[in-house]
Design a protein around this motif. Structure first.
Motif, PDB file in Angstrom:
ATOM      1  N   SER A   1      47.402  33.892  49.182  1.00 54.76           N
ATOM      2  CA  SER A   1      46.284  33.246  48.467  1.00 54.76           C
ATOM      3  C   SER A   1      46.052  31.712  48.517  1.00 54.76           C
ATOM      4  CB  SER A   1      46.960  33.466  46.866  1.00 54.76           C
ATOM      5  OG  SER A   1      45.905  32.989  46.042  1.00 54.76           O
ATOM      6  N   GLN A   2      47.123  31.030  48.775  1.00 57.68           N
ATOM      7  CA  GLN A   2      46.774  29.375  49.119  1.00 57.68           C
ATOM      8  C   GLN A   2      46.181  29.273  50.355  1.00 57.68           C
ATOM      9  OE1 GLN A   2      50.979  28.441  48.462  1.00 57.68           O
ATOM     10  NE2 GLN A   2      50.832  28.062  46.649  1.00 57.68           N
ATOM     11  N   GLU A   3      46.050  30.410  51.212  1.00 59.07           N
ATOM     12  CA  GLU A   3      45.551  30.208  52.717  1.00 59.07           C
ATOM     13  C   GLU A   3      44.252  30.393  52.443  1.00 59.07           C
ATOM     14  OE1 GLU A   3      47.891  32.190  55.450  1.00 59.07           O
ATOM     15  OE2 GLU A   3      49.352  30.754  55.748  1.00 59.07           O
ATOM     16  N   GLY A   4      43.610  31.039  51.341  1.00 59.44           N
ATOM     17  CA  GLY A   4      42.236  31.171  51.176  1.00 59.44           C
ATOM     18  C   GLY A   4      42.102  32.766  51.134  1.00 59.44           C
TER      19      GLY A   4
ATOM     20  N   VAL B   1      45.654  54.355  48.454  1.00 56.05           N
ATOM     21  CA  VAL B   1      45.385  52.821  48.704  1.00 56.05           C
ATOM     22  C   VAL B   1      45.378  51.867  47.429  1.00 56.05           C
ATOM     23  CG1 VAL B   1      43.328  51.456  49.785  1.00 56.05           C
ATOM     24  CG2 VAL B   1      43.845  53.713  50.658  1.00 56.05           C
ATOM     25  N   MET B   2      45.878  50.769  47.536  1.00 56.36           N
ATOM     26  CA  MET B   2      45.850  49.865  46.467  1.00 56.36           C
ATOM     27  C   MET B   2      45.366  48.500  47.021  1.00 56.36           C
ATOM     28  SD  MET B   2      49.530  51.155  44.943  1.00 56.36           S
ATOM     29  CE  MET B   2      49.251  50.428  43.160  1.00 56.36           C
ATOM     30  N   LYS B   3      44.910  47.728  45.990  1.00 49.57           N
ATOM     31  CA  LYS B   3      44.554  46.276  46.198  1.00 49.57           C
ATOM     32  C   LYS B   3      44.748  45.353  45.227  1.00 49.57           C
ATOM     33  CE  LYS B   3      39.815  44.373  47.336  1.00 49.57           C
ATOM     34  NZ  LYS B   3      38.368  44.411  47.762  1.00 49.57           N
ATOM     35  N   LYS B   4      45.032  44.273  45.590  1.00 47.51           N
ATOM     36  CA  LYS B   4      45.408  43.357  44.518  1.00 47.51           C
ATOM     37  C   LYS B   4      44.048  42.150  44.846  1.00 47.51           C
ATOM     38  CE  LYS B   4      48.310  39.693  42.887  1.00 47.51           C
ATOM     39  NZ  LYS B   4      48.201  39.968  41.507  1.00 47.51           N
ATOM     40  N   THR B   5      43.463  41.368  44.039  1.00 45.89           N
ATOM     41  CA  THR B   5      42.528  40.553  44.160  1.00 45.89           C
ATOM     42  C   THR B   5      43.023  39.173  43.502  1.00 45.89           C
ATOM     43  OG1 THR B   5      40.710  42.006  44.150  1.00 45.89           O
ATOM     44  CG2 THR B   5      40.164  39.961  43.950  1.00 45.89           C
ATOM     45  N   PHE B   6      43.042  38.297  44.206  1.00 44.08           N
ATOM     46  CA  PHE B   6      43.482  37.034  43.653  1.00 44.08           C
ATOM     47  C   PHE B   6      42.213  36.455  42.635  1.00 44.08           C
ATOM     48  CE2 PHE B   6      45.751  37.328  47.472  1.00 44.08           C
ATOM     49  CZ  PHE B   6      47.000  37.561  47.151  1.00 44.08           C
ATOM     50  N   ALA B   7      42.684  35.782  41.562  1.00 46.00           N
ATOM     51  CA  ALA B   7      41.897  34.964  40.775  1.00 46.00           C
ATOM     52  C   ALA B   7      41.249  33.947  41.506  1.00 46.00           C
ATOM     53  CB  ALA B   7      42.647  34.688  39.613  1.00 46.00           C
ATOM     54  N   ALA B   8      39.881  33.589  41.416  1.00 47.10           N
ATOM     55  CA  ALA B   8      39.393  32.559  42.148  1.00 47.10           C
ATOM     56  C   ALA B   8      39.793  31.211  41.415  1.00 47.10           C
ATOM     57  CB  ALA B   8      37.835  32.557  41.845  1.00 47.10           C
ATOM     58  N   SER B   9      40.171  30.245  42.392  1.00 40.22           N
ATOM     59  CA  SER B   9      40.652  28.952  41.944  1.00 40.22           C
ATOM     60  C   SER B   9      39.443  28.197  41.314  1.00 40.22           C
ATOM     61  CB  SER B   9      41.442  28.251  42.946  1.00 40.22           C
ATOM     62  OG  SER B   9      40.653  28.001  44.079  1.00 40.22           O
ATOM     63  N   ALA B  10      39.701  27.501  40.233  1.00 40.30           N
ATOM     64  CA  ALA B  10      38.491  26.738  39.526  1.00 40.30           C
ATOM     65  C   ALA B  10      38.493  25.304  40.556  1.00 40.30           C
ATOM     66  CB  ALA B  10      39.273  26.060  38.344  1.00 40.30           C
ATOM     67  N   PRO B  11      37.083  25.074  40.663  1.00 39.73           N
ATOM     68  CA  PRO B  11      36.786  24.100  41.662  1.00 39.73           C
ATOM     69  C   PRO B  11      37.452  22.582  41.146  1.00 39.73           C
ATOM     70  CG  PRO B  11      34.740  24.843  40.482  1.00 39.73           C
ATOM     71  CD  PRO B  11      36.007  25.372  39.740  1.00 39.73           C
TER      72      PRO B  11
ATOM     73  N   LEU C   1      53.156  43.643  40.195  1.00 38.46           N
ATOM     74  CA  LEU C   1      52.412  42.554  41.038  1.00 38.46           C
ATOM     75  C   LEU C   1      50.790  42.562  40.918  1.00 38.46           C
ATOM     76  CD1 LEU C   1      54.699  43.252  44.156  1.00 38.46           C
ATOM     77  CD2 LEU C   1      54.489  41.213  42.717  1.00 38.46           C
ATOM     78  N   GLY C   2      50.579  43.599  40.075  1.00 42.94           N
ATOM     79  CA  GLY C   2      48.867  43.716  39.581  1.00 42.94           C
ATOM     80  C   GLY C   2      47.877  44.315  40.746  1.00 42.94           C
TER      81      GLY C   2
END
Length: 154
Positions: free
Chosen positions: A97-100, A143-153, A123-124
């Motif tokens: 997530s930190q890598e984008g 098939v499972m997927k985790k989407t990361f919350a968009a980081s605030a500007p 883990l969501g």
């Protein structure tokens, strides 16, 4: 301790192959699979008292370069059931997530209730589909997927 493996160190690669073989038998990865993943994907190892007890590998999805795919996750038999796999996955997801990376997908045996519970409840991950005979006759996958919350500007 979770670490990103970036070099093909023979002892480390050998240990990763051992974990894969223990977890997946003939379906586990060997050096021919792991070395390219180390060099061109993401391979994380979990060390306990200096020994590698777990590993997880990721590929970048070429059809959606904001998404990664979990190739495999394995924990040494004697360390299973102690949340090390959950910790390894959670910490490596944080790094991605930190890598984008915006999302991570994985597949799991639909009969593996323990893993599915961890993916969903801890883990969501969300169910997004199923695959029939993915790895041969009778080898279906959820098939499972985790989407990361968009980081605030900033």
């Amino acid at each position: 301790m979770i670490e990103l493996i970036t070099e093909n160190e023979p002892g480390v690669t050998r240990r990763l192959v051992e974990l894969e073989t223990e977890a997946f038998g003939a379906g586990g990865m060997n050096e021919w699979h792991l070395v390219p993943l180390i060099r061109h994907g993401r391979v994380f190892a979990f060390r306990k008292d200096g020994e590698i007890i777990g590993a997880i590998q990721y590929l970048l999805d070429w059809n959606d370069r904001n998404k990664a795919y979990v190739v495999g996750i394995s924990i040494a038999k004697e360390w299973r059931g102690r949340s090390f796999g959950t910790e390894l996955l959670a910490k490596s997801l944080k790094v991605l997530s930190q890598e984008g990376i915006a999302a991570v997908e994985l597949t799991v045996d639909p009969n593996n209730a323990a893993a599915i519970k961890v993916y969903r409840d801890k883990l969501g991950f969300k169910d997004i589909g199923s695959l029939t005979d993915e790895y041969g006759s009778g080898e279906d996958r959820l098939v499972m997927k985790k989407t990361f919350a968009a980081s605030a500007p900033a």
